[in-house]
Design an enzyme around this catalytic site. Sequence first.
Site, short mmCIF file in Angstrom:
data_model
loop_
_atom_site.label_atom_id
_atom_site.label_comp_id
_atom_site.label_asym_id
_atom_site.label_seq_id
_atom_site.Cartn_x
_atom_site.Cartn_y
_atom_site.Cartn_z
N HIS A 12 0.85 -1.20 0.00
CA HIS A 12 0.00 0.00 0.00
C HIS A 12 0.88 1.24 0.00
O HIS A 12 1.70 1.44 0.89
CB HIS A 12 -0.90 0.02 1.24
CG HIS A 12 -2.03 -0.96 1.17
ND1 HIS A 12 -3.11 -0.92 2.03
CD2 HIS A 12 -2.28 -1.98 0.32
CE1 HIS A 12 -3.96 -1.89 1.74
NE2 HIS A 12 -3.47 -2.55 0.69
N TYR A 24 -9.54 4.99 7.45
CA TYR A 24 -9.79 5.33 8.85
C TYR A 24 -10.87 6.41 8.86
O TYR A 24 -10.70 7.47 8.24
CB TYR A 24 -8.53 5.87 9.51
CG TYR A 24 -7.44 4.85 9.73
CD1 TYR A 24 -7.30 4.23 10.97
CD2 TYR A 24 -6.53 4.53 8.73
CE1 TYR A 24 -6.28 3.30 11.19
CE2 TYR A 24 -5.51 3.62 8.94
CZ TYR A 24 -5.39 3.01 10.18
OH TYR A 24 -4.39 2.09 10.40
N PRO A 34 -4.35 -0.16 18.63
CA PRO A 34 -4.10 -0.62 17.26
C PRO A 34 -4.27 0.48 16.21
O PRO A 34 -3.98 0.24 15.04
CB PRO A 34 -5.15 -1.72 17.07
CG PRO A 34 -6.24 -1.37 18.03
CD PRO A 34 -5.57 -0.76 19.22
N LYS A 87 1.00 -0.19 15.08
CA LYS A 87 2.37 -0.21 15.57
C LYS A 87 2.72 -1.42 16.44
O LYS A 87 3.90 -1.62 16.75
CB LYS A 87 2.69 1.07 16.35
CG LYS A 87 2.66 2.32 15.51
CD LYS A 87 3.67 2.22 14.38
CE LYS A 87 3.52 3.34 13.37
NZ LYS A 87 4.08 3.00 12.07
N TYR A 140 3.50 6.72 10.03
CA TYR A 140 2.72 5.54 9.67
C TYR A 140 3.58 4.50 8.97
O TYR A 140 3.46 3.29 9.26
CB TYR A 140 1.54 5.92 8.78
CG TYR A 140 0.48 4.85 8.68
CD1 TYR A 140 -0.52 4.74 9.64
CD2 TYR A 140 0.48 3.93 7.64
CE1 TYR A 140 -1.49 3.76 9.57
CE2 TYR A 140 -0.48 2.94 7.55
CZ TYR A 140 -1.46 2.84 8.52
OH TYR A 140 -2.41 1.85 8.45
#
Length: 389
Positions: free
Chosen positions: A72, A200, A292, A296, A384
């Site tokens: 991704h 998200y 979550p 990480k 990220y």
Amino acid sequence: MRTQVAIVGSGPAGLLLGQLLHEAGVDNVIVERKSKEYVLGRIRAGVLEQGLVDLLDEAKASDRLHREGLVHHGVEIASIERRLRIDMHALTGKAVTVYGQTEVTRDLMAAREASGLKTLYDTENAVPHDYDGEKPYLTFEVDGEARRLDCDFIAGCDGYHGICRQSLPEGSSRTFERVYPFGWLGVLADVPPVSHELIYAQSPRGFALCSMRSTTRSRYYVQVPADEDIAAWSDEAFWDELRRRLPPDVAEGVTTGPSIEKSIAPLRSFVAEPMRFGRLFLAGDAAHIVPPTGAKGLNLAASDVNYLSKALVEHYHERSSSGLDHYSDRALRRVWKAERFSWWMTSLLHRFDQTDAFGERLQLAEMAYLMDSEAAQASFAENYVGLPY
């Protein structure tokens, strides 16, 4: 029995450490409380930083990952009114790979078995001894028979509830913790994901996440109270609530189907300091937990293993204790940065019932800043995809 490094726990942290040590010529034995089938039955997330992928390459356990993992380059952040795709690759030159933690564990187990390395499953009453001296050892039982494993070092990769941290003398460790008043209700279903990248979502009804395990298996989450009863959630109720929390165009594209797994995961932030006690070293969930939200948990465990494996190899190959002496400080610096990012994402995206009107406006302003600022998006992307080791 005797080995150089005794590893407690055969989750991905313990297995990865064992394989990296083996590739460097360092002998190790893994002691696991549960059965192999139980370990493989645990369903966890699977967004892998490039650093973890590189470690799996080094451990010679990445062939299937490169065939089946989904790379991704971006991720979406959504509110009811807006959607933003953050192009992580354009901003950082890096990407993440979606590949289930269960599959990482399976691949590492297969690599360990192919190498002929010893893993003792179904052990009981494991206890580390004399790790503050020169000759540490583990005692445990197999089928009711007492066993002893002498070693040079003990690696506690046995999770939050594991014996290694619990065996520390009172007062030797300082803990930091934040427990959140909600959890994630997750559903795994054999349906195509609504998007080829993660979404998200922030909404007045609470957080939602659209994720996947493959192009045909999806993983969805919605925020629920910490004390929620999972029995109250039928599949139909879950899909209805998920769609209410997504932008309309995303909600319309959700393919529903029967769940093959449904669970509620509590959210907490936790760190134990230090991560070294003489010849006992903590790694992964034994030392820290993150919500979550920032993806990480597994990646932090890999970060610890990176530092610890290199320190142990340095000890045996170069007769230097520098890496071991600095292990805790190096690991914790990265741990706290990941804790900060995971806390920030959790605060940004979730609904907090105790938040007043001022706090709600701040949350909306934080989201607007992320949506409108390339600098904010670059900071998000850097964290990220994973900060450097």
